[in-house]
Design an enzyme around this catalytic site. Structure first.
Site, PDB file in Angstrom:
ATOM      1  N   SER A 136       0.823  -1.216   0.000  1.00 50.93           N
ATOM      2  CA  SER A 136       0.000   0.000   0.000  1.00 50.93           C
ATOM      3  C   SER A 136       0.854   1.261   0.000  1.00 50.93           C
ATOM      4  CB  SER A 136      -0.938  -0.007   1.201  1.00 50.93           C
ATOM      5  OG  SER A 136      -1.898  -1.029   1.086  1.00 50.93           O
ATOM      6  N   GLU A 137       1.827   1.342   0.905  1.00 55.27           N
ATOM      7  CA  GLU A 137       2.772   2.457   0.895  1.00 55.27           C
ATOM      8  C   GLU A 137       4.146   1.998   1.320  1.00 55.27           C
ATOM      9  OE1 GLU A 137      -0.739   5.122   0.665  1.00 55.27           O
ATOM     10  OE2 GLU A 137      -0.332   3.512   2.070  1.00 55.27           O
ATOM     11  N   THR A 138       5.136   2.731   0.842  1.00 57.93           N
ATOM     12  CA  THR A 138       6.499   2.625   1.334  1.00 57.93           C
ATOM     13  C   THR A 138       6.852   3.943   2.011  1.00 57.93           C
ATOM     14  OG1 THR A 138       7.175   1.068  -0.394  1.00 57.93           O
ATOM     15  CG2 THR A 138       8.917   2.303   0.716  1.00 57.93           C
TER      16      THR A 138
END
Length: 266
Positions: free
Chosen positions: A45-47
């Site tokens: 989903s996010e880094t």
């Protein structure tokens, strides 16, 4: 160039639940294009990338597989989890251009508590047709804040039964869409759709609770709430609403620790 990387499941105490985030600590910032390529390659989903500045504050940025994100709660939780595991500190300060200073503490038990700016939502007079056509069940009302349209439903069952049309909802970008209702076993529930910025449905979205918690605090007449994000992975968020802030707490668990190798200088 070799870089450390961690993958953490946030807003859960179980691996394979909550929302997955990659965390990449840096000594100095990489080129934007390289950070985006890493986030795309990670395909979670996010880094979160962070750099500790001379004042001891961690400058933080978040990238989805598609684009840089202005505010991300679960990847902030994941980054704090990594730092707390490595350093004997009781609090951390992150700094982000879009939302300012975020203070994070070790909370009771094994939870981590984050202080977010309160981001109230307001009623929408003219609801976009793309939103109405993009959700299989019509909402009772629609609100809006700087991050997303808030589609309010009467029952948890409606939120769980929703089918989204990503092609139509993508037309609302850069805004996302969150569906929410009072919960059967929790104070409120939600699901988050973000095809313009990351994917069809986000498993757990900490940032939007800076809007959802004040909404339900007012409607339910209580300042402390427990929220369930009812995605297929699910996640639990403990919220407390103050005058200008929303405190969001949750657990996290590490799934992966390793090293990535990327081109030097991008």
């Amino acid at each position: 160039m070799k870089l450390p990387i961690y993958q953490v499941d946030a807003f859960t105490g179980e691996v394979f639940k909550g929302n997955y985030a990659a965390v990449v600590p840096l000594e100095q910032w990489l080129p934007d294009e390289l950070m985006q390529s890493i986030a795309t390659e990670n395909n979670v989903s996010e880094t979160a990338f962070f750099v500790r500045n001379p004042e001891g504050v961690y400058d933080i940025r978040w990238f989805s597989p598609l684009t840089e994100i202005a505010f991300c709660g679960h990847a902030t939780l994941a980054a704090a989890y990594v730092i707390f595991r490595q350093h004997s500190v009781e609090s951390i300060t992150f700094a982000a251009k879009s939302v300012g200073t975020l203070t994070i503490w070790r909370d009771s038990g094994d939870r981590i508590k984050m202080r977010f700016p309160l981001r109230r939502s307001e009623p929408v007079n003219a609801v976009p047709q793309a939103l109405l056509l993009g959700l299989s069940i019509a909402p009772k009302e629609v609100l809006l804040n700087q991050q997303a349209y808030v589609a309010v439903y009467e029952r948890e069952q409606d939120v769980r039964a929703l089918v989204s049309d990503s092609g139509r909802l993508k037309a609302l970008g850069p805004l996302d869409v969150v569906a929410t209702a009072p919960g059967d076993r929790h104070d409120f529930v939600s699901r988050y759709f973000w095809p313009a910025n990351g994917g069809d449905e986000d498993p757990v979205t900490g940032s939007i609770h800076a809007a959802l918690a004040p909404l339900w605090a007012e409607r339910l007449g209580k300042r402390e709430l427990i929220a369930l994000q009812a995605s297929h992975r699910s996640g639990l968020l403990h919220c407390r609403v103050e005058a200008d802030y929303v405190f969001v707490s949750g657990q996290a668990v590490q799934y992966l620790e390793g090293t990535i190798e990327v081109p030097s200088g991008g």
